[in-house]
Design a protein around this motif. Structure first.
Motif, mmCIF file in Angstrom:
data_model
loop_
_atom_site.group_PDB
_atom_site.id
_atom_site.type_symbol
_atom_site.label_atom_id
_atom_site.label_comp_id
_atom_site.label_asym_id
_atom_site.label_seq_id
_atom_site.Cartn_x
_atom_site.Cartn_y
_atom_site.Cartn_z
ATOM 1 N N ASP A 197 0.834 -1.113 0.040
ATOM 2 C CA ASP A 197 0.062 0.132 -0.156
ATOM 3 C C ASP A 197 0.937 1.170 -0.104
ATOM 4 O O ASP A 197 0.380 2.485 0.304
ATOM 5 N N GLY A 198 2.248 1.349 -0.393
ATOM 6 C CA GLY A 198 3.125 2.308 -0.436
ATOM 7 C C GLY A 198 2.558 3.314 -1.251
ATOM 8 O O GLY A 198 2.873 4.718 -1.072
ATOM 9 N N ASN A 199 2.078 3.306 -2.458
ATOM 10 C CA ASN A 199 1.608 4.304 -3.385
ATOM 11 C C ASN A 199 2.510 5.515 -3.521
ATOM 12 O O ASN A 199 2.118 6.723 -3.218
ATOM 13 N N GLY A 200 3.684 5.090 -3.951
ATOM 14 C CA GLY A 200 4.668 6.462 -4.070
ATOM 15 C C GLY A 200 5.315 6.919 -2.776
ATOM 16 O O GLY A 200 6.018 8.108 -2.760
ATOM 17 N N SER A 201 4.932 6.261 -1.540
ATOM 18 C CA SER A 201 5.415 6.907 -0.679
ATOM 19 C C SER A 201 7.080 6.445 -0.514
ATOM 20 O O SER A 201 7.512 5.628 -1.109
ATOM 21 N N SER A 202 7.965 7.089 0.297
ATOM 22 C CA SER A 202 9.233 6.731 0.521
ATOM 23 C C SER A 202 9.405 5.777 1.944
ATOM 24 O O SER A 202 8.385 6.034 2.592
ATOM 25 N N GLU A 203 10.431 5.246 1.933
ATOM 26 C CA GLU A 203 10.455 4.300 3.036
ATOM 27 C C GLU A 203 11.976 4.334 3.709
ATOM 28 O O GLU A 203 12.869 4.297 2.774
ATOM 29 N N LEU A 204 12.219 4.607 4.864
ATOM 30 C CA LEU A 204 13.513 4.388 5.647
ATOM 31 C C LEU A 204 13.387 2.881 6.027
ATOM 32 O O LEU A 204 12.878 2.545 6.821
ATOM 33 N N HIS A 205 14.530 2.425 5.218
ATOM 34 C CA HIS A 205 14.423 0.758 5.284
ATOM 35 C C HIS A 205 15.277 0.315 6.555
ATOM 36 O O HIS A 205 15.016 -0.391 7.255
ATOM 37 N N ALA A 206 16.319 1.322 7.076
ATOM 38 C CA ALA A 206 17.129 1.083 8.173
ATOM 39 C C ALA A 206 18.013 2.173 8.405
ATOM 40 O O ALA A 206 18.540 2.830 7.616
ATOM 41 N N ILE A 207 18.167 2.370 9.859
ATOM 42 C CA ILE A 207 19.227 3.372 10.198
ATOM 43 C C ILE A 207 19.838 2.453 11.470
ATOM 44 O O ILE A 207 19.286 1.996 12.493
ATOM 45 N N TYR A 208 21.202 2.489 11.521
ATOM 46 C CA TYR A 208 22.001 1.767 12.428
ATOM 47 C C TYR A 208 23.175 2.596 13.017
ATOM 48 O O TYR A 208 24.001 3.145 11.934
ATOM 49 N N VAL A 209 23.240 2.821 14.346
ATOM 50 C CA VAL A 209 24.536 3.589 14.765
ATOM 51 C C VAL A 209 25.231 2.606 15.611
ATOM 52 O O VAL A 209 24.580 1.837 16.437
ATOM 53 N N LEU A 210 26.755 2.634 15.741
ATOM 54 C CA LEU A 210 27.387 1.851 16.548
ATOM 55 C C LEU A 210 27.035 2.042 18.025
ATOM 56 O O LEU A 210 26.926 3.135 18.235
ATOM 57 N N PRO A 211 26.778 1.135 18.825
ATOM 58 C CA PRO A 211 26.471 1.383 20.079
ATOM 59 C C PRO A 211 27.236 2.519 21.025
ATOM 60 O O PRO A 211 26.878 3.241 21.717
ATOM 61 N N ALA A 212 28.651 2.225 20.604
ATOM 62 C CA ALA A 212 29.315 3.474 21.386
ATOM 63 C C ALA A 212 29.035 4.846 20.924
ATOM 64 O O ALA A 212 29.537 5.829 21.727
ATOM 65 N N TYR A 213 28.488 5.370 20.007
ATOM 66 C CA TYR A 213 28.155 6.531 19.427
ATOM 67 C C TYR A 213 26.430 6.869 19.678
ATOM 68 O O TYR A 213 25.957 7.932 19.371
#
Length: 178
Positions: free
Chosen positions: A89-105
């Motif tokens: 049902d995305g219908n032209g939407s964008s998607e943030l697939h993933a964001i990851y940061v090293l735990p120390a940061y």
């Protein structure tokens, strides 16, 4: 004058295939920390940086999505990936697939800088969505700070023989689409 708290502001740039090993390492280490109380320890310990590196090399060479990396103190410490929504049902939407940061940061504004960078790229669509584990309260609070809200859609996910629920969050973008 800026605080000496952070000696170096993060640098955000497009990822290249040479970044695959760093991205894979961050991916695995972040999962092992963020999901320690969500998925079995045996499953998390078995995550392979080598297998993820191969997968990331292929993804970056295929260039189907946008992947950004954040560098601090001369090293890649975070990444984010996004593109068109993968939902039916995305219908032209964008998607943030993933964001990851090293735990120390974590908590050092690297994630916020990276989130702003990826959102600028995904801003072409009337709304942006993302999926997050319902039990990942830290991530949900992070996304809420950027204006994302749950839209009521859920998806069951199984990892390591354990079933969990993901919830979809969405944010309406301010850009006028003609």
């Amino acid at each position: 004058m800026k605080s000496s708290k952070s000696s170096e502001e993060p640098s955000i740039r497009n990822a290249t295939s040479e970044d695959a090993a760093a991205i894979a390492s961050i991916h695995v280490k972040s999962w092992q920390s963020a999901y320690a109380d969500i998925f079995p320890a045996e499953y998390l310990a078995g995550l392979s940086i080598e297998a993820r590196t191969k997968a990331w090399q292929q993804l970056l060479e295929d260039n189907q999505n946008v992947t950004l990396v954040a560098e601090a103190n001369g090293a890649i410490v975070a990444w984010a990936s996004g593109g068109l929504s993968r939902d039916a049902d995305g219908n032209g939407s964008s998607e943030l697939h993933a964001i990851y940061v090293l735990p120390a940061y974590w908590g050092k504004q690297i994630g916020a800088a990276l989130m702003s960078g990826i959102e600028a790229v995904l801003h072409f669509a009337p709304k942006t969505t993302l999926w997050v584990l319902r039990e990942n309260h830290r991530a949900i609070r992070f996304y809420e700070k950027f204006g994302y809200v749950a839209d009521g859609t859920q998806n069951e996910l199984e990892r390591g023989g354990v079933k969990r629920w993901e919830i979809r969050l969405q944010k309406t973008n301010n850009k006028q689409v003609a």
